[in-house]
Enzyme design. Structure first.
Site, mmCIF file in Angstrom:
data_model
loop_
_atom_site.group_PDB
_atom_site.id
_atom_site.type_symbol
_atom_site.label_atom_id
_atom_site.label_comp_id
_atom_site.label_asym_id
_atom_site.label_seq_id
_atom_site.Cartn_x
_atom_site.Cartn_y
_atom_site.Cartn_z
ATOM 1 N N GLU A 249 0.867 -1.182 0.000
ATOM 2 C CA GLU A 249 0.000 0.000 0.000
ATOM 3 C C GLU A 249 0.900 1.226 0.000
ATOM 4 O OE1 GLU A 249 -2.688 0.538 3.354
ATOM 5 O OE2 GLU A 249 -3.765 2.052 2.200
ATOM 6 N N CYS A 444 -6.563 1.400 2.916
ATOM 7 C CA CYS A 444 -7.387 2.610 2.875
ATOM 8 C C CYS A 444 -7.205 3.361 1.559
ATOM 9 C CB CYS A 444 -7.031 3.501 4.054
ATOM 10 S SG CYS A 444 -7.517 2.778 5.617
ATOM 11 N N ASN A 585 -12.559 -2.714 1.236
ATOM 12 C CA ASN A 585 -11.513 -2.851 2.244
ATOM 13 C C ASN A 585 -12.012 -2.367 3.588
ATOM 14 O OD1 ASN A 585 -8.660 -3.047 3.288
ATOM 15 N ND2 ASN A 585 -9.063 -0.873 3.600
ATOM 16 N N GLU A 586 -12.111 -3.282 4.532
ATOM 17 C CA GLU A 586 -12.462 -2.911 5.914
ATOM 18 C C GLU A 586 -13.706 -2.040 5.979
ATOM 19 O OE1 GLU A 586 -9.459 -1.006 8.238
ATOM 20 O OE2 GLU A 586 -8.228 -2.802 8.315
HETATM 21 O O1 AHR Z 1 -2.211 -1.271 6.893
HETATM 22 C C1 AHR Z 1 -2.569 0.037 7.206
HETATM 23 C C2 AHR Z 1 -4.066 0.258 7.156
HETATM 24 O O2 AHR Z 1 -4.706 -0.514 8.118
HETATM 25 C C3 AHR Z 1 -4.751 -0.142 5.885
HETATM 26 O O3 AHR Z 1 -4.696 0.854 4.935
HETATM 27 C C4 AHR Z 1 -6.160 -0.348 6.310
HETATM 28 O O4 AHR Z 1 -6.820 -1.302 5.517
HETATM 29 C C5 AHR Z 1 -6.045 -0.751 7.752
HETATM 30 O O5 AHR Z 1 -6.873 -0.013 8.548
#
Ligand code: AHR
Length: 852
Positions: A249, A444, A585-586
């Site tokens: 990321e 994120c 994602n999440e």
């Molecule tokens: O790994 C860091 C962050 O943690 C990622 O972007 C997110 O998916 C999680 O909250």
């Protein structure tokens, strides 16, 4: 103290006598001094004396808005209707939304939703039920009272002004403090369950808080531990060959200024205040010298997606426009650097000198000329000397005005010498891990900050100056130089499956931009956006097509598909062979999300049944996103879900059976983000322990990746990370070597074993073994010892005919729990069918016995 004692008495009496009531009163309330603490519950037999359940325990807290102060639960209004409790609450003082949630068991509250109303704000909402409809009555700042209604607690009518506002709050004293809240009744069994859970939470928190620093005390009298290990080849099972991968990321400058090898920063003058408040198009550039002025213009740019460019207006030749790079520019003597620059003569002045400089020393130089229209100029600069802190200077050679854009300085030496490629040392560290897949671009970064900031793959391919750049949710800029083509190419280069994760049509639930929270997601055809958006965004139907186009782009035939042709034109005629696609994602598993996820999942599977869709179940190993995410996954028959948890070392020790309980035949698990909250040897050791447990469960847990991967010194958004780096080198953590050991020594078959460790439960939990067979037939034994003492193992490896038993490779990592640097030590040593071996204190050992 007295009250606490009384509560205890009441609790004991209720728990131990058969005369426990069928039901009790419950009081639901929030703490006005700290509205982030969520909903508390107290109970009472007589409706007078109240006992709080758990110590300051919240049963549901608000998930609206940005992390921290925004997530408020103000004046929750709760009713019981049939066997279900329904709650609404105020979110803040200025939002035209309120929160809703519901529960049947009081422990897990259904995912939250935040309906929009047609007035300016919602204050003190009161929930009631009348004529089969839920009614929310609320106030606005002008003192008026409004009502909205719903039959299903999901879709609400427009607001209607009313005269009658009646609160359902009462006052009750809990632990000596008077609160406003709502009273309903609940079956005693439910409350008893909540109390047991609260007790269990206390015990659990103690276990999860266990640290190796306390081992001196915990294992005071412990001597060398004896253990037996024997393999059960006959029970071998197939496991995922893709268990260990990486999650890349762009966080903590992992991409621009990191893995992406571009040496200049803000190369095309697109930085802006959305990236970071104090930034603008001129950031990281400055004028050195007199006689030239510079400004930013936007008329007739090189591409509409790249609107800003610099104009240098020179009266006396001599001054230079200088780029600072990412904390300076590193060049090496004799190395070649590709320079690209777009120039446009505005009034005849077209010549510039471009130099790599170290103070007043010129390390490389060229002269280039623009044209009346934008002209892409190229040159190769060879550095005369090493420098870790160089700059790039553009010096106009004539008086007059010249426009400058997209200035790139790219080392020719990249990973596998790819153009627009990756920093070789960092990419090599990743390749060395033998990751079986790479997940990208987030995290994120995928769902972004607000609807307009969602990651759109389509804008990350094609010529670099045509890519649409967006701000990074981690508070900097994404040049998109490292885009989907480059990600896929890197996967291919290191033999890893690509796992792109794209938004599910909803931005981050913690968004602070353009309205709060999920902002209603992308609308379906015919619906309106819930918040004002400043550019064209797709409908859900169009967005689904965008995801389908990605699959076509990656896998299609260039002779028949325009998307595949784009890939071929970019230099990759062969398909990339995409097999997985992450959606979301999440995310908060709200109705808004569920509707969109189901739509995308069904749409993808309908057109590409072989693509494995990876869903999402929130950021924790429990709680409502986890529960309802899993429920949604089962309901929609999702192939794989992405679990995340960042937890303390004790969690891994006390949850070794976490996946043993999972359904072997349903949705599979991708443990997409996990780590143990520091990067000492203690952490790497528990991560090794967890990986042995994942291997045992690799029929269900088909993939896993540590997170986050990279962090550039001085630019940390998150700690811990797997690899720290600066412009000249990298420092892999002990956790890196553990992940690498599992990546390099992965299996395709798991061989169960019987491990008997003599000692109490605390001792037994700290020793583990995992045995796998690699694809080439090698036998791999992994041993983890989290104890401060050695463990003598009497091992029976069974029939080793066909193995090179004389030359087994033993790789051991050992250190003190607080050590920050621990690396593996390898030696070749014989193994025998029956042998005694010793595991050093705090050690992780991999024995690889080669198939002959
Ligand atoms: O790994 C860091 C962050 O943690 C990622 O972007 C997110 O998916 C999680 O909250």
């Amino acid at each position: 103290m007295k009250l606490h004692f009384l509560s205890l008495l009441l609790l004991c009496s209720l728990r131990s006598f058969a005369a426990a009531p069928d039901s009790v009163y419950i009081f639901t309330y929030a703490i006005p001094q700290d509205t982030r603490k969520g909903l508390h519950i107290a109970y009472s037999v007589d409706g007078q004396t109240w006992t709080a359940i758990g110590q300051d325990q919240s049963f549901v807290s608000s998930d609206f808005g940005t992390w921290g102060r925004e997530k408020q639960m103000i004046r929750p209004s709760v009713i019981l209707d049939g066997d279900t409790w329904y709650a609404v609450w105020q979110l803040n003082n200025n939002t035209n939304q309120f929160a809703t949630t519901l529960t049947k068991k009081l422990s897990v509250w259904k995912p939250q939703d935040y309906p929009y109303v047609s007035t300016s704000e919602v204050l003190s909402p009161v929930l009631s039920k009348a004529d089969g409809q839920f009614v929310v009555t609320y106030k606005t700042k002008d003192g008026k009272t409004w009502q909205v209604k719903s039959r299903d607690f999901k879709t609400w009518t427009g607001a209607r002004e009313v005269n009658d506002y009646r609160s359902n709050e009462v006052k009750a004293k809990v632990n000596g403090t008077e609160y406003d809240g709502c009273i309903t009744r609940a079956p005693w069994t439910l409350i008893e369950n909540l109390i047991n859970r609260a007790d269990a939470t206390t015990l659990r928190n103690r276990q999860h808080g266990e640290r190796m620093a306390d081992d001196g005390n915990r294992f005071r009298d412990l001597k060398t531990v004896e253990a037996n290990l024997s393999l059960r080849y006959s029970d071998a099972k197939a496991i995922s060959p893709n268990l260990v991968g990486i999650f890349f990321e762009d966080i903590s400058y992992a991409a621009d200024g990191g893995l992406y090898a571009e040496l200049l920063q803000n190369r095309d003058f697109e930085y802006n205040r959305l990236d970071r408040g104090e930034w603008n198009a001129q950031s990281f550039w400055h004028l050195d010298g007199d006689g030239t002025l510079w400004d930013i213009e936007t008329v007739n740019p090189i591409h509409p997606n790249n609107k800003h460019y610099a104009v240098l207006n020179t009266t006396n030749v001599g001054a230079a426009l200088v780029n600072d790079g990412h904390d300076g520019i590193v060049v090496r003597k004799g190395e070649k650097y590709n320079l690209t620059i777009f120039l446009k003569k505005l009034d005849g002045a077209g010549k510039v000198k471009v130099s790599i400089v170290n103070g007043s020393d010129v390390l490389a130089e060229t002269t280039l000329s623009g044209a009346v229209d934008w002209k892409q100029c190229k040159a190769v600069l060879t550095a005369k000397a090493d420098c870790d802190n160089a700059r790039l200077a553009i010096t106009p050679q004539q008086a007059g005005r010249i426009a400058v854009d997209f200035v790139s300085l790219f080392p020719q030496k990249t990973f596998k010498n790819r153009q627009n490629g990756l920093r070789p040392d960092l990419a090599q560290l990743l390749a060395d891990m033998h990751p079986k897949f790479i997940r990208f671009p987030g995290g994120c970064v995928s769902h972004g900050q607000g609807l307009e900031n969602m990651y759109r793959w389509i804008y990350t391919v094609g010529p670099l100056w045509e890519r649409k750049q967006i701000s990074n949710i981690w508070n900097y800029h994404q040049s998109m130089g490292l885009g989907f083509y480059e990600y896929f190419q890197f996967c291919e280069d290191i033999g890893a499956e690509p796992l792109p994760v794209l938004p599910a049509g909803v931005p981050c639930q913690n968004s602070s931009r353009g309205g709060h929270g999920q902002q209603g997601g992308l609308p379906f055809k015919g619906e309106d956006f819930k918040v004002k958006v400043t550019e064209d965004l797709p409908t859900m139907e169009e967005y689904l097509q965008e995801l389908l186009n990605l699959i076509e782009w990656a896998n299609g035939d260039p002779t028949t598909s325009k998307w595949a042709k784009m890939r071929a034109d970019a230099g990759h005629p062969k398909p990339f062979n995409l097999k997985y696609l992450g959606v979301g994602n999440e995310d908060l598993i709200s109705n808004v999300f569920a509707e969109r996820f189901a739509f995308l999942n069904r749409g993808i599977k309908a057109k590409y049944p072989d693509i494995q869709v990876v869903g999402t179940v929130g950021p924790f190993f429990e709680g409502s996103d986890y529960e309802y995410g899993w429920q949604l996954a089962r309901q929609e028959n999702v192939d794989i879900v992405d679990e995340h948890y960042y937890v303390d070392p004790g969690w891994y020790i006390h949850n070794q059976d976490f996946y043993d309980k999972y359904d072997r035949n349903g949705t599979k698990v991708y443990l997409g983000e996990w780590a143990s909250r520091n990067n000492k040897w203690e952490n790497a050791l528990v991560e090794a322990l967890h990986l042995t447990n994942l291997e045992r469960n690799a029929d269900v847990v088909v993939m896993s990746s540590y997170a986050p991967l990279f962090c550039k010194d001085g630019h940390s958004n998150w700690n811990p990370d797997l690899i720290y780096f600066n412009n000249t080198g990298a420092r892999p953590t002990p956790g890196y070597y553990v992940q690498k050991a599992f990546g390099v020594n992965n299996g395709v078959e798991y061989i169960p074993s019987d491990l008997t460790v003599r000692g109490n439960q605390d001792v037994r939990l700290r020793v583990n073994a995992s045995i796998v067979k690699a694809e080439n037939g090698d036998l791999i034994i992994k041993l983890v010892n989290l104890l401060p003492t050695s463990v003598n193992i009497s091992a029976d490896f069974g029939n080793l005919n066909g193995y090179d038993t004389q030359n087994a490779v033993w790789s051991t990592m050992t250190g003190k729990p607080g050590d920050g640097v621990v690396t593996p030590v390898e030696k070749t040593k014989a193994v025998e069918t029956k042998m005694n071996t010793s595991m050093e204190p705090y050690s992780f050992t991999v024995i690889r016995i080669k198939k002959k």
